[in-house]
Design a protein around this motif. Structure first.
Motif, PDB file in Angstrom:
ATOM      1  N   PHE A 158       0.874  -1.167   0.000  1.00 41.56           N
ATOM      2  CA  PHE A 158       0.000   0.000   0.000  1.00 41.56           C
ATOM      3  C   PHE A 158       0.916   1.223   0.000  1.00 41.56           C
ATOM      4  O   PHE A 158       1.563   1.527   1.004  1.00 41.56           O
ATOM      5  N   TYR A 159       1.002   1.880  -1.139  1.00 36.54           N
ATOM      6  CA  TYR A 159       1.891   3.026  -1.272  1.00 36.54           C
ATOM      7  C   TYR A 159       1.365   4.202  -0.455  1.00 36.54           C
ATOM      8  O   TYR A 159       0.242   4.652  -0.647  1.00 36.54           O
ATOM      9  N   MET A 160       2.191   4.682   0.480  1.00 41.37           N
ATOM     10  CA  MET A 160       1.843   5.814   1.332  1.00 41.37           C
ATOM     11  C   MET A 160       2.969   6.832   1.242  1.00 41.37           C
ATOM     12  O   MET A 160       4.055   6.626   1.803  1.00 41.37           O
ATOM     13  N   PRO A 161       2.775   7.937   0.516  1.00 41.45           N
ATOM     14  CA  PRO A 161       3.843   8.922   0.302  1.00 41.45           C
ATOM     15  C   PRO A 161       4.488   9.421   1.585  1.00 41.45           C
ATOM     16  O   PRO A 161       5.684   9.723   1.604  1.00 41.45           O
ATOM     17  N   GLU A 162       3.720   9.488   2.662  1.00 48.53           N
ATOM     18  CA  GLU A 162       4.261   9.977   3.929  1.00 48.53           C
ATOM     19  C   GLU A 162       5.417   9.119   4.429  1.00 48.53           C
ATOM     20  O   GLU A 162       6.339   9.611   5.089  1.00 48.53           O
ATOM     21  N   PHE A 163       5.401   7.828   4.091  1.00 47.41           N
ATOM     22  CA  PHE A 163       6.440   6.904   4.564  1.00 47.41           C
ATOM     23  C   PHE A 163       7.351   6.410   3.440  1.00 47.41           C
ATOM     24  O   PHE A 163       8.466   5.964   3.708  1.00 47.41           O
ATOM     25  N   ASP A 165       7.897   8.259   0.441  1.00 47.13           N
ATOM     26  CA  ASP A 165       8.315   9.356  -0.430  1.00 47.13           C
ATOM     27  C   ASP A 165       7.715   9.153  -1.827  1.00 47.13           C
ATOM     28  O   ASP A 165       6.588   8.709  -1.945  1.00 47.13           O
ATOM     29  N   ASP A 166       8.466   9.442  -2.870  1.00 41.42           N
ATOM     30  CA  ASP A 166       7.956   9.275  -4.219  1.00 41.42           C
ATOM     31  C   ASP A 166       7.817   7.783  -4.528  1.00 41.42           C
ATOM     32  O   ASP A 166       8.525   6.952  -3.954  1.00 41.42           O
ATOM     33  N   TYR A 167       6.910   7.448  -5.470  1.00 42.87           N
ATOM     34  CA  TYR A 167       6.736   6.034  -5.798  1.00 42.87           C
ATOM     35  C   TYR A 167       8.031   5.424  -6.321  1.00 42.87           C
ATOM     36  O   TYR A 167       8.301   4.240  -6.096  1.00 42.87           O
ATOM     37  N   SER A 168       8.838   6.221  -6.983  1.00 44.34           N
ATOM     38  CA  SER A 168      10.118   5.709  -7.478  1.00 44.34           C
ATOM     39  C   SER A 168      11.031   5.302  -6.321  1.00 44.34           C
ATOM     40  O   SER A 168      11.855   4.389  -6.463  1.00 44.34           O
ATOM     41  N   ASP A 169      10.882   5.975  -5.180  1.00 45.81           N
ATOM     42  CA  ASP A 169      11.679   5.597  -4.005  1.00 45.81           C
ATOM     43  C   ASP A 169      11.220   4.246  -3.455  1.00 45.81           C
ATOM     44  O   ASP A 169      12.047   3.420  -3.034  1.00 45.81           O
ATOM     45  N   LEU A 170       9.905   4.021  -3.449  1.00 44.56           N
ATOM     46  CA  LEU A 170       9.393   2.717  -3.036  1.00 44.56           C
ATOM     47  C   LEU A 170       9.871   1.640  -4.005  1.00 44.56           C
ATOM     48  O   LEU A 170      10.279   0.544  -3.590  1.00 44.56           O
ATOM     49  N   PHE A 171       9.831   1.940  -5.278  1.00 45.22           N
ATOM     50  CA  PHE A 171      10.307   1.025  -6.325  1.00 45.22           C
ATOM     51  C   PHE A 171      11.753   0.607  -6.032  1.00 45.22           C
ATOM     52  O   PHE A 171      12.090  -0.583  -6.043  1.00 45.22           O
ATOM     53  N   LYS A 172      12.619   1.577  -5.743  1.00 38.28           N
ATOM     54  CA  LYS A 172      14.034   1.287  -5.484  1.00 38.28           C
ATOM     55  C   LYS A 172      14.214   0.516  -4.181  1.00 38.28           C
ATOM     56  O   LYS A 172      15.073  -0.370  -4.082  1.00 38.28           O
ATOM     57  N   GLU A 320       1.636   0.273   9.492  1.00 37.34           N
ATOM     58  CA  GLU A 320       1.981  -0.992  10.130  1.00 37.34           C
ATOM     59  C   GLU A 320       0.938  -2.058   9.835  1.00 37.34           C
ATOM     60  O   GLU A 320       1.266  -3.231   9.614  1.00 37.34           O
ATOM     61  N   LEU A 321      -0.333  -1.654   9.830  1.00 39.45           N
ATOM     62  CA  LEU A 321      -1.411  -2.616   9.617  1.00 39.45           C
ATOM     63  C   LEU A 321      -1.403  -3.148   8.189  1.00 39.45           C
ATOM     64  O   LEU A 321      -1.525  -4.358   7.953  1.00 39.45           O
ATOM     65  N   PHE A 322      -1.247  -2.266   7.220  1.00 39.52           N
ATOM     66  CA  PHE A 322      -1.337  -2.674   5.821  1.00 39.52           C
ATOM     67  C   PHE A 322      -0.010  -3.150   5.244  1.00 39.52           C
ATOM     68  O   PHE A 322       0.001  -3.962   4.314  1.00 39.52           O
ATOM     69  N   ASN A 323       1.096  -2.655   5.758  1.00 41.18           N
ATOM     70  CA  ASN A 323       2.396  -2.987   5.173  1.00 41.18           C
ATOM     71  C   ASN A 323       3.339  -3.734   6.113  1.00 41.18           C
ATOM     72  O   ASN A 323       4.430  -4.125   5.701  1.00 41.18           O
ATOM     73  N   GLY A 324       2.954  -3.921   7.352  1.00 37.78           N
ATOM     74  CA  GLY A 324       3.821  -4.623   8.288  1.00 37.78           C
ATOM     75  C   GLY A 324       4.856  -3.707   8.919  1.00 37.78           C
ATOM     76  O   GLY A 324       4.999  -2.533   8.568  1.00 37.78           O
ATOM     77  N   LEU A 325       5.586  -4.255   9.871  1.00 34.21           N
ATOM     78  CA  LEU A 325       6.590  -3.495  10.609  1.00 34.21           C
ATOM     79  C   LEU A 325       7.885  -3.378   9.818  1.00 34.21           C
ATOM     80  O   LEU A 325       8.191  -4.207   8.963  1.00 34.21           O
ATOM     81  N   GLY A 326       8.640  -2.356  10.124  1.00 32.84           N
ATOM     82  CA  GLY A 326       9.973  -2.215   9.557  1.00 32.84           C
ATOM     83  C   GLY A 326       9.996  -1.458   8.242  1.00 32.84           C
ATOM     84  O   GLY A 326       8.971  -1.264   7.578  1.00 32.84           O
ATOM     85  N   ALA A 327      11.184  -1.032   7.856  1.00 38.61           N
ATOM     86  CA  ALA A 327      11.379  -0.332   6.595  1.00 38.61           C
ATOM     87  C   ALA A 327      11.203  -1.290   5.424  1.00 38.61           C
ATOM     88  O   ALA A 327      11.303  -2.514   5.577  1.00 38.61           O
ATOM     89  N   VAL A 328      10.965  -0.728   4.266  1.00 39.69           N
ATOM     90  CA  VAL A 328      10.761  -1.543   3.075  1.00 39.69           C
ATOM     91  C   VAL A 328      11.948  -2.470   2.837  1.00 39.69           C
ATOM     92  O   VAL A 328      11.780  -3.654   2.509  1.00 39.69           O
ATOM     93  N   GLU A 329      13.151  -1.955   3.020  1.00 34.70           N
ATOM     94  CA  GLU A 329      14.357  -2.729   2.756  1.00 34.70           C
ATOM     95  C   GLU A 329      14.491  -3.950   3.660  1.00 34.70           C
ATOM     96  O   GLU A 329      15.243  -4.884   3.357  1.00 34.70           O
ATOM     97  N   GLU A 330      13.765  -3.956   4.793  1.00 32.89           N
ATOM     98  CA  GLU A 330      13.850  -5.065   5.731  1.00 32.89           C
ATOM     99  C   GLU A 330      12.957  -6.244   5.331  1.00 32.89           C
ATOM    100  O   GLU A 330      13.054  -7.317   5.918  1.00 32.89           O
ATOM    101  N   HIS A 331      12.102  -6.040   4.338  1.00 29.77           N
ATOM    102  CA  HIS A 331      11.204  -7.108   3.887  1.00 29.77           C
ATOM    103  C   HIS A 331      11.955  -7.954   2.861  1.00 29.77           C
ATOM    104  O   HIS A 331      11.922  -7.690   1.660  1.00 29.77           O
ATOM    105  N   GLN A 332      12.609  -8.984   3.338  1.00 35.24           N
ATOM    106  CA  GLN A 332      13.537  -9.743   2.508  1.00 35.24           C
ATOM    107  C   GLN A 332      12.901 -10.903   1.748  1.00 35.24           C
ATOM    108  O   GLN A 332      13.314 -11.231   0.657  1.00 35.24           O
ATOM    109  N   GLU A 333      11.902 -11.531   2.329  1.00 31.49           N
ATOM    110  CA  GLU A 333      11.324 -12.730   1.716  1.00 31.49           C
ATOM    111  C   GLU A 333      10.196 -12.325   0.786  1.00 31.49           C
ATOM    112  O   GLU A 333       9.216 -11.708   1.212  1.00 31.49           O
ATOM    113  N   SER A 334      10.308 -12.700  -0.481  1.00 28.21           N
ATOM    114  CA  SER A 334       9.418 -12.147  -1.501  1.00 28.21           C
ATOM    115  C   SER A 334       7.938 -12.397  -1.219  1.00 28.21           C
ATOM    116  O   SER A 334       7.100 -11.575  -1.545  1.00 28.21           O
TER     117      SER A 334
END
Length: 395
Positions: A158-163, A165-172, A320-334
């Motif tokens: 769930f893309y949330m700009p507040e956390f 930033d730009d969608y390209s940042d989430l992509f990276k 946290e509810l929709f995307n889980g805990l931790g930064a995006v980079e911490e989500h290692q298992e696909s």
């Protein structure tokens, strides 16, 4: 490219169709089929809920049902079906109701109306406060521009700009979390006997050699209205184990996208039709198109778009509810990224999730339309938008 746009519904009587439903059908037809010069064609895919009418025994039975159940202005865009039809095509599937197999009518629709490239299925209770055609077009454009690599993983967030930033940042960030690998769908192996994937093979063996060029410009085989998740980590989804036709050792990991609406390609719908009609393979409605798209290596995209909520919960808690805990980079298992590691599908959180627009069940849209239509006012014009008659525009 041509789109069939079935609106799924169950009928009342031709004289008792709610005025709001009539207005909704007229509006969506105007904003899609008429606005886009034939790119869209609107159909009403109607479950008559009465097998005793035997609408497929005689042509007159079918035509009589249309005359008696549908308003005259919509009769020529109506396609009827009943449970008998679904049973005849999918005899080994045990359940044919909307809860379990809402895509079966659409699968058959694609068989008998093959002139369309893609099929948008929307329920009749969907309401757009903006322009329906522009919304669908924007969803299609985003999906077309998306690369295939890591598409499944990106569609889990769930893309949330507040956390993010730009969608390209989430992509990276997602790419960093997967260390440049292709994700769960890259060269996927499906443990189903005699299963031949219909999707294209990756152009390179090593996913890191693809700089997100593969699939850009390709139409998506499935576009979901909301992010998706692997079924495996879900703790409280009632239909997690609901499968039919799979052997004990040939149960591939399923994928779920709710609500059970979106756009499917003709290729995907034909594939699902084949597997259900000849092999008896079935998963729940919300997992049908997404799971078969995953297994076939087809392009699946859940484009980000605005969601609304009332009452508003703290953004950090929603993330946290929709995307889980931790930064995006911490989500290692696909299979456990984004929504797969959150708790949004737990029924314990229904009191939060069911106040969000586009959720499978939500109180928020009712509030908007109750206000728009001034429901509750003792006024003969209560089915007209309040903003119109309040200003003396409607008579």
């Amino acid at each position: 490219m041509r789109h069939g746009r079935p609106l799924s519904s169950a009928p009342g009587k031709a004289t008792t169709t709610p005025p709001e439903d009539l207005a909704n059908i007229r509006a969506t037809t105007t904003e899609t089929a008429l606005r886009f010069s034939g790119e869209y064609t609107v159909f009403l895919l109607v479950d008559i809920k009465d097998n005793n009418r035997r609408i497929f025994d005689y042509e007159e039975n079918y035509q009589r049902a249309i005359r008696e159940l549908m308003p005259p202005e919509f009769q020529n865009i109506t396609v009827l079906f009943d449970e008998n039809l679904l049973k005849s095509w999918y005899p080994t599937i045990k359940d044919h109701g909307a809860t379990y197999q809402i895509m079966q009518p659409l699968q058959l629709f694609a068989q008998f109306y093959p002139e369309y490239d893609h099929y948008w299925q929307l329920e009749l209770d969907v309401r757009f406060t903006g322009h329906a055609g522009r919304f669908l077009d924007a969803m299609s454009n985003f999906a077309r521009a998306s690369p295939r690599k890591q598409a499944i993983e990106r569609s889990s967030w769930f893309y949330m700009p507040e956390f993010h930033d730009d969608y390209s940042d989430l992509f990276k960030a997602i790419n960093a979390s997967l260390e440049g690998k292709g994700g769960i769908q890259w060269d996927i192996q499906v443990p189903i006997p005699n299963f031949e994937p219909l999707g294209p093979k990756p152009p390179v063996t090593n996913a890191s050699d693809d700089n997100f060029h593969w699939g850009v410009g390709d139409e998506a085989d499935f576009i979901s209205l909301l992010p998706c998740t692997s079924i495996e980590p879900l703790r409280d989804w009632p239909w997690k184990e609901w499968r039919q036709g799979f052997k004990p050792r040939s149960k591939p990991s399923g994928w779920m996208c709710q609500p059970a609406m979106g756009r499917a390609s003709r290729l995907l719908l034909r594939a699902v039709h084949y597997h259900q009609a000849t092999q008896g393979l079935a998963v729940h409605s919300e997992a049908t198109l997404s799971s078969f798209a995953l297994w076939h290596g087809m392009k699946l995209v859940a484009p980000p778009h605005p969601l609304y909520q009332d009452p508003q919960w703290p953004r950090d808690k929603l993330n946290e509810l929709f995307n889980g805990l931790g930064a995006v980079e911490e989500h290692q298992e696909s299979g456990l990224v984004g929504m797969g590691s959150g708790g949004a599908m737990d029924r314990a959180y229904d009191y939060i999730t069911q106040t969000v627009s586009f959720w499978w069940k939500s109180s928020f849209p009712d509030k908007i339309y109750d206000t728009w239509l001034s429901r509750g006012r003792q006024d003969k014009r209560k089915n007209l938008p309040h903003v119109l008659w309040r200003r003396g525009i409607a008579h």
